[in-house]
Motif scaffolding. Structure first.
Motif, PDB file in Angstrom:
ATOM      1  N   ALA A   1       0.816  -1.216   0.000  1.00 27.76           N
ATOM      2  CA  ALA A   1       0.000   0.000   0.000  1.00 27.76           C
ATOM      3  C   ALA A   1       0.848   1.265   0.000  1.00 27.76           C
ATOM      4  O   ALA A   1       0.442   2.285  -0.566  1.00 27.76           O
ATOM      5  CB  ALA A   1      -0.932  -0.012   1.212  1.00 27.76           C
ATOM      6  N   GLN A   2       2.034   1.227   0.626  1.00 23.99           N
ATOM      7  CA  GLN A   2       2.845   2.444   0.700  1.00 23.99           C
ATOM      8  C   GLN A   2       3.430   2.842  -0.650  1.00 23.99           C
ATOM      9  O   GLN A   2       4.009   3.918  -0.791  1.00 23.99           O
ATOM     10  CB  GLN A   2       3.970   2.291   1.726  1.00 23.99           C
ATOM     11  CG  GLN A   2       4.895   1.110   1.506  1.00 23.99           C
ATOM     12  CD  GLN A   2       4.465  -0.094   2.314  1.00 23.99           C
ATOM     13  OE1 GLN A   2       3.318  -0.513   2.251  1.00 23.99           O
ATOM     14  NE2 GLN A   2       5.385  -0.641   3.093  1.00 23.99           N
ATOM     15  N   MET A   3       3.259   1.996  -1.679  1.00 24.74           N
ATOM     16  CA  MET A   3       3.731   2.308  -3.024  1.00 24.74           C
ATOM     17  C   MET A   3       2.587   2.755  -3.931  1.00 24.74           C
ATOM     18  O   MET A   3       2.777   2.880  -5.145  1.00 24.74           O
ATOM     19  CB  MET A   3       4.402   1.072  -3.640  1.00 24.74           C
ATOM     20  CG  MET A   3       5.632   0.604  -2.890  1.00 24.74           C
ATOM     21  SD  MET A   3       6.252  -0.973  -3.525  1.00 24.74           S
ATOM     22  CE  MET A   3       6.689  -0.525  -5.209  1.00 24.74           C
ATOM     23  N   CYS A   4       1.438   3.042  -3.379  1.00 25.35           N
ATOM     24  CA  CYS A   4       0.231   3.249  -4.195  1.00 25.35           C
ATOM     25  C   CYS A   4      -0.582   4.431  -3.688  1.00 25.35           C
ATOM     26  O   CYS A   4      -1.682   4.260  -3.153  1.00 25.35           O
ATOM     27  CB  CYS A   4      -0.623   1.983  -4.183  1.00 25.35           C
ATOM     28  SG  CYS A   4       0.267   0.467  -4.618  1.00 25.35           S
ATOM     29  N   SER A   5      -0.076   5.628  -3.890  1.00 25.24           N
ATOM     30  CA  SER A   5      -0.752   6.815  -3.362  1.00 25.24           C
ATOM     31  C   SER A   5      -2.097   7.089  -4.018  1.00 25.24           C
ATOM     32  O   SER A   5      -2.936   7.779  -3.446  1.00 25.24           O
ATOM     33  CB  SER A   5       0.157   8.044  -3.533  1.00 25.24           C
ATOM     34  OG  SER A   5       1.319   7.916  -2.765  1.00 25.24           O
ATOM     35  N   LEU A   6      -2.304   6.566  -5.227  1.00 26.55           N
ATOM     36  CA  LEU A   6      -3.530   6.850  -5.957  1.00 26.55           C
ATOM     37  C   LEU A   6      -4.472   5.646  -6.009  1.00 26.55           C
ATOM     38  O   LEU A   6      -5.479   5.689  -6.719  1.00 26.55           O
ATOM     39  CB  LEU A   6      -3.195   7.323  -7.376  1.00 26.55           C
ATOM     40  CG  LEU A   6      -2.427   8.645  -7.448  1.00 26.55           C
ATOM     41  CD1 LEU A   6      -1.773   8.808  -8.811  1.00 26.55           C
ATOM     42  CD2 LEU A   6      -3.349   9.819  -7.168  1.00 26.55           C
ATOM     43  N   SER A   7      -4.146   4.591  -5.263  1.00 27.46           N
ATOM     44  CA  SER A   7      -4.934   3.356  -5.312  1.00 27.46           C
ATOM     45  C   SER A   7      -5.713   3.150  -4.024  1.00 27.46           C
ATOM     46  O   SER A   7      -5.272   3.543  -2.943  1.00 27.46           O
ATOM     47  CB  SER A   7      -4.025   2.134  -5.508  1.00 27.46           C
ATOM     48  OG  SER A   7      -3.225   2.262  -6.653  1.00 27.46           O
ATOM     49  N   ARG A   8      -6.865   2.478  -4.131  1.00 27.67           N
ATOM     50  CA  ARG A   8      -7.634   2.152  -2.936  1.00 27.67           C
ATOM     51  C   ARG A   8      -7.088   0.859  -2.318  1.00 27.67           C
ATOM     52  O   ARG A   8      -6.529  -0.002  -3.013  1.00 27.67           O
ATOM     53  CB  ARG A   8      -9.118   2.009  -3.258  1.00 27.67           C
ATOM     54  CG  ARG A   8      -9.483   0.977  -4.295  1.00 27.67           C
ATOM     55  CD  ARG A   8     -11.003   0.872  -4.486  1.00 27.67           C
ATOM     56  NE  ARG A   8     -11.339   0.054  -5.639  1.00 27.67           N
ATOM     57  CZ  ARG A   8     -11.821   0.522  -6.770  1.00 27.67           C
ATOM     58  NH1 ARG A   8     -12.027   1.813  -6.921  1.00 27.67           N
ATOM     59  NH2 ARG A   8     -12.122  -0.296  -7.770  1.00 27.67           N
ATOM     60  N   PRO A   9      -7.248   0.679  -1.011  1.00 28.50           N
ATOM     61  CA  PRO A   9      -6.760  -0.530  -0.342  1.00 28.50           C
ATOM     62  C   PRO A   9      -7.509  -1.772  -0.817  1.00 28.50           C
ATOM     63  O   PRO A   9      -8.673  -1.707  -1.238  1.00 28.50           O
ATOM     64  CB  PRO A   9      -7.041  -0.261   1.144  1.00 28.50           C
ATOM     65  CG  PRO A   9      -7.280   1.206   1.246  1.00 28.50           C
ATOM     66  CD  PRO A   9      -7.844   1.637  -0.067  1.00 28.50           C
ATOM     67  N   CYS A  10      -6.830  -2.904  -0.757  1.00 28.03           N
ATOM     68  CA  CYS A  10      -7.483  -4.181  -1.076  1.00 28.03           C
ATOM     69  C   CYS A  10      -8.488  -4.529   0.010  1.00 28.03           C
ATOM     70  O   CYS A  10      -8.221  -4.340   1.209  1.00 28.03           O
ATOM     71  CB  CYS A  10      -6.444  -5.298  -1.177  1.00 28.03           C
ATOM     72  SG  CYS A  10      -5.325  -5.158  -2.578  1.00 28.03           S
ATOM     73  N   GLU A  11      -9.612  -5.062  -0.408  1.00 21.72           N
ATOM     74  CA  GLU A  11     -10.599  -5.515   0.564  1.00 21.72           C
ATOM     75  C   GLU A  11     -10.027  -6.679   1.364  1.00 21.72           C
ATOM     76  O   GLU A  11      -9.500  -7.633   0.814  1.00 21.72           O
ATOM     77  CB  GLU A  11     -11.882  -5.970  -0.147  1.00 21.72           C
ATOM     78  CG  GLU A  11     -12.703  -4.835  -0.735  1.00 21.72           C
ATOM     79  CD  GLU A  11     -14.041  -5.315  -1.254  1.00 21.72           C
ATOM     80  OE1 GLU A  11     -14.466  -6.421  -0.863  1.00 21.72           O
ATOM     81  OE2 GLU A  11     -14.651  -4.591  -2.061  1.00 21.72           O
ATOM     82  N   GLY A  12     -10.120  -6.585   2.672  1.00 28.55           N
ATOM     83  CA  GLY A  12      -9.675  -7.675   3.530  1.00 28.55           C
ATOM     84  C   GLY A  12      -8.222  -7.604   3.933  1.00 28.55           C
ATOM     85  O   GLY A  12      -7.802  -8.311   4.850  1.00 28.55           O
ATOM     86  N   ASP A  13      -7.401  -6.761   3.275  1.00 23.69           N
ATOM     87  CA  ASP A  13      -5.994  -6.646   3.649  1.00 23.69           C
ATOM     88  C   ASP A  13      -5.479  -5.278   3.202  1.00 23.69           C
ATOM     89  O   ASP A  13      -4.969  -5.116   2.092  1.00 23.69           O
ATOM     90  CB  ASP A  13      -5.155  -7.755   3.016  1.00 23.69           C
ATOM     91  CG  ASP A  13      -3.759  -7.852   3.622  1.00 23.69           C
ATOM     92  OD1 ASP A  13      -3.354  -6.911   4.328  1.00 23.69           O
ATOM     93  OD2 ASP A  13      -3.057  -8.856   3.370  1.00 23.69           O
ATOM     94  N   ALA A  14      -5.603  -4.306   4.069  1.00 17.18           N
ATOM     95  CA  ALA A  14      -5.245  -2.930   3.743  1.00 17.18           C
ATOM     96  C   ALA A  14      -3.736  -2.721   3.642  1.00 17.18           C
ATOM     97  O   ALA A  14      -3.283  -1.627   3.301  1.00 17.18           O
ATOM     98  CB  ALA A  14      -5.831  -1.974   4.779  1.00 17.18           C
ATOM     99  N   ARG A  15      -2.944  -3.769   3.939  1.00 10.60           N
ATOM    100  CA  ARG A  15      -1.493  -3.655   3.748  1.00 10.60           C
ATOM    101  C   ARG A  15      -1.142  -3.586   2.263  1.00 10.60           C
ATOM    102  O   ARG A  15      -0.049  -3.161   1.897  1.00 10.60           O
ATOM    103  CB  ARG A  15      -0.776  -4.845   4.384  1.00 10.60           C
ATOM    104  CG  ARG A  15      -0.947  -4.955   5.902  1.00 10.60           C
ATOM    105  CD  ARG A  15      -0.304  -6.233   6.411  1.00 10.60           C
ATOM    106  NE  ARG A  15      -0.853  -7.418   5.742  1.00 10.60           N
ATOM    107  CZ  ARG A  15      -0.332  -8.642   5.838  1.00 10.60           C
ATOM    108  NH1 ARG A  15       0.772  -8.847   6.545  1.00 10.60           N
ATOM    109  NH2 ARG A  15      -0.904  -9.661   5.228  1.00 10.60           N
TER     110      ARG A  15
END
Length: 344
Positions: A233-247
């Motif tokens: 997630a820290q490499m994806c400033s424009l992306s939404r988190p994955c459902e079930g695993d926000a990492r």
């Protein structure tokens, strides 16, 4: 595409150029057939993206009274296309020139290149994967090319394509559990153990790519294309988190013959969260000693107005043409590339 003299006198380069024209025509035909609306947005923008590792080209625009304003040639039409989503367009594409300063000249890079970017709202990043695969197969069938060749790699595009998570490719090609390497401390230790140099100011992304670019990327998409999805997630400033695993976040890249061709997101549409992440990216740019500019507040306002759950992708047209034509490098598919202009 080399110089006009080469294009005039070299039959192979002439054939590549005519194929380029045909390929771009076919790309448009596929999107029109899928009821996408072709759009056009500015090349020169006041507030470009905040990506720490991308460098827009500065330009100064002066009005008749001599008043100057600082603009930048965009690195992507993303912000303005999302503003179109906010205004009610829901299936849009754009073929545009894109500019990135400090890029190498030649190989797979040119500071000015052609990109196709498209969005679905509503839409999922898996639907964007489907779009991408269908586009390549449509073009391949139309021109009678079933395998793409790059540096002696033959990649079947008409058969089944692979889809692998980033966790899976790290395990398969680097023998590492990415779950155990999601903090800068954990990843820094792993990188050192593998013998790579680590600088005090290396960010998580710097450490990530020391392993990914050396041990994983060259092995991706060798026999058939592969979508690598769900990035830290820290490499994806424009992306939404994955459902079930926000990492992890909803991001994918397409690889063909070890070449990265497309970068896609399940778009982050939460305005407050997006503003926070862009401010963090801006701070990272400052730490790297790079030029900074304000976050585009009009973009944040567009998100605040409400955008359906959207997904989008940027695909490098020049790289796509290299693979479809068997060209040696990107200079052979761009007429008057930067390197050719310097050499002449």
């Amino acid at each position: 595409m080399s110089t006009w003299q080469d294009l005039k006198n070299n039959p192979r380069l002439r054939e590549i150029y005519f194929k380029r024209i045909e390929l771009i025509k076919l790309i448009r035909e596929w999107f029109w057939s899928q009821d996408f609306v072709e759009t056009e947005t500015p090349l020169a923008v006041r507030f470009p993206g905040q990506e720490p590792y991308l460098n827009p080209v500065p330009v100064e625009l002066t009005d008749p009274q001599g008043v100057s304003n600082q603009f930048y040639l965009h690195t992507s039409p993303e912000y303005f296309m999302k503003k179109l989503l906010a205004s009610g367009f829901n299936k849009i594409f754009q073929i545009t020139k894109t500019f990135r300063n400090h890029e190498s000249f030649g190989g797979l890079h040119n500071p000015e290149f052609t990109m196709i970017e498209w969005y679905r709202a509503p839409g999922t990043y898996r639907e964007i994967m489907d779009d991408t695969e269908k586009l390549f197969k449509f073009v391949g069938k139309k021109i009678g090319v079933g395998k793409l060749i790059y540096k002696e790699k033959n990649v079947d595009i008409l058969g089944e394509w692979d889809r692998m998570t980033m966790k899976e490719v790290w395990k398969k090609y680097a023998g590492l559990d990415l779950d155990n390497n999601l903090t800068i401390e954990q990843l820094g230790q792993t990188v050192r153990q593998k013998g790579y140099a680590v600088a005090e100011d290396d960010a998580y992304e710097d450490l990530f790519f020391k392993i990914f670019l050396n041990e994983i990327e060259p092995k991706l998409g060798i026999n058939k294309p592969v979508f690598v999805y769900n990035y830290p997630a820290q490499m994806c400033s424009l992306s939404r988190p994955c459902e079930g695993d926000a990492r992890y976040a909803e991001r994918f890249e397409l690889y063909v013959g070890g070449v990265e061709l497309a970068n896609a997101f399940g778009e982050l549409t939460d305005a407050s969260e997006q503003k926070l992440k862009l401010e963090q990216d801006k701070k990272h740019r400052e730490q790297l000693g790079k030029p900074v500019w304000p976050v585009d507040q009009d973009f944040i306002a567009a998100l605040s107005s409400g955008i359906p759950s959207a997904s989008g992708v940027a695909l490098g047209v020049d790289r796509m043409i290299v693979l479809f034509t068997g060209a040696k490098d990107i200079n052979e598919v761009i007429f008057g590339s930067a390197q050719d202009q310097i050499n002449n």
